[in-house]
Design an enzyme around this catalytic site. Sequence first.
Site, mmCIF file in Angstrom:
data_model
loop_
_atom_site.group_PDB
_atom_site.id
_atom_site.type_symbol
_atom_site.label_atom_id
_atom_site.label_comp_id
_atom_site.label_asym_id
_atom_site.label_seq_id
_atom_site.Cartn_x
_atom_site.Cartn_y
_atom_site.Cartn_z
ATOM 1 N N CYS A 1 -4.760 6.730 -3.565
ATOM 2 C CA CYS A 1 -4.176 5.216 -3.408
ATOM 3 C C CYS A 1 -2.715 5.694 -4.188
ATOM 4 C CB CYS A 1 -5.042 4.328 -4.395
ATOM 5 S SG CYS A 1 -4.215 2.845 -4.646
ATOM 6 N N GLY A 2 -1.830 5.524 -3.372
ATOM 7 C CA GLY A 2 -0.308 5.669 -3.734
ATOM 8 C C GLY A 2 -0.032 4.937 -4.876
ATOM 9 N N THR A 3 -0.333 3.592 -4.777
ATOM 10 C CA THR A 3 0.272 2.774 -5.810
ATOM 11 C C THR A 3 -0.676 2.832 -7.150
ATOM 12 O OG1 THR A 3 -1.207 0.814 -4.900
ATOM 13 C CG2 THR A 3 1.166 0.910 -4.171
ATOM 14 N N CYS B 1 1.011 -1.273 0.038
ATOM 15 C CA CYS B 1 0.031 -0.107 -0.196
ATOM 16 C C CYS B 1 0.945 0.943 -0.193
ATOM 17 C CB CYS B 1 -0.930 0.024 1.102
ATOM 18 S SG CYS B 1 -1.735 1.670 1.436
ATOM 19 N N GLY B 2 0.950 1.985 -1.028
ATOM 20 C CA GLY B 2 1.745 3.179 -1.046
ATOM 21 C C GLY B 2 1.488 4.203 -0.109
ATOM 22 N N ARG C 1 -9.397 -2.185 -4.368
ATOM 23 C CA ARG C 1 -9.781 -3.771 -3.780
ATOM 24 C C ARG C 1 -9.347 -3.747 -2.371
ATOM 25 N NH1 ARG C 1 -5.497 -8.364 -6.144
ATOM 26 N NH2 ARG C 1 -4.107 -7.112 -4.696
#
Length: 249
Positions: free
Chosen positions: A192-194, A69-70, A183
């Site tokens: 959401c970093g990624t 998780c980024g 997800r």
Amino acid sequence: MKFYKYCASGNDFVITNADRKEDRSSLAKELCNRYEGIGADGFIVILPHEKYDFEWEFYNNDGSRAAMCGNGSRAAAHFAHHINKINPSMIFLTGAGVIKAKVNQDKVEVSLGKIKSVQNTFEKLGKTWQLCDTGVPHLVHFCQSLDEFDTMLCQKMRQKYNANVNFVKILDENHLKVRTYERGVEDETLACGTGMGACFYLAFLNKKVQNKVKITPKSGEEMGFAYKNEELFFEGKVKYCFEANYNFS
């Protein structure tokens, strides 16, 4: 159990040092519940490691494990430095591999390392998609307007491909805007970093942006992304919210 609440660019996390072998999946669901628990997008458990500064276990708020998780990695680095007194430049182990981080007061830069995989574009449900793995899989759709974001469509794509779903609009060669269906959360999140990393990398790969950009997620909190030496870096602010004790069932 003592826990710490953190926010990073719109995502929030409950973080704790591991001190017992509880059922962490059930604990994640209980802690992350926004009505009967603390409320968070994810639960991070910090564990000691012989080789690296620490190791983590990351749980989505539905109790499922995630390799990476980024924004969670930035929150974990901030916690490790400010709470656990680890040096500001650190290396830690995740399910997606080794992560490098640098803490500068309330700003944290993280390297997501090399991109794991990129697949060719394909058509589905009337839109063009590309799948990119930045530690976890992300479907990316380049759109003319972020109003195209459709939660029901995202749910279908997430279920079919078992991936997060991102809509990205290119404002110019230095600035992107992104919306993400995550997800494990099973809904749109504020950031959401990624996911932003996947959007940036695909835009860069397709020569639509420079190797250094700003990205604005739904939270409105701008983040910096860069691609150098075949590694993906991103930086943004991290906020320590509070700490408390929790008596779990």
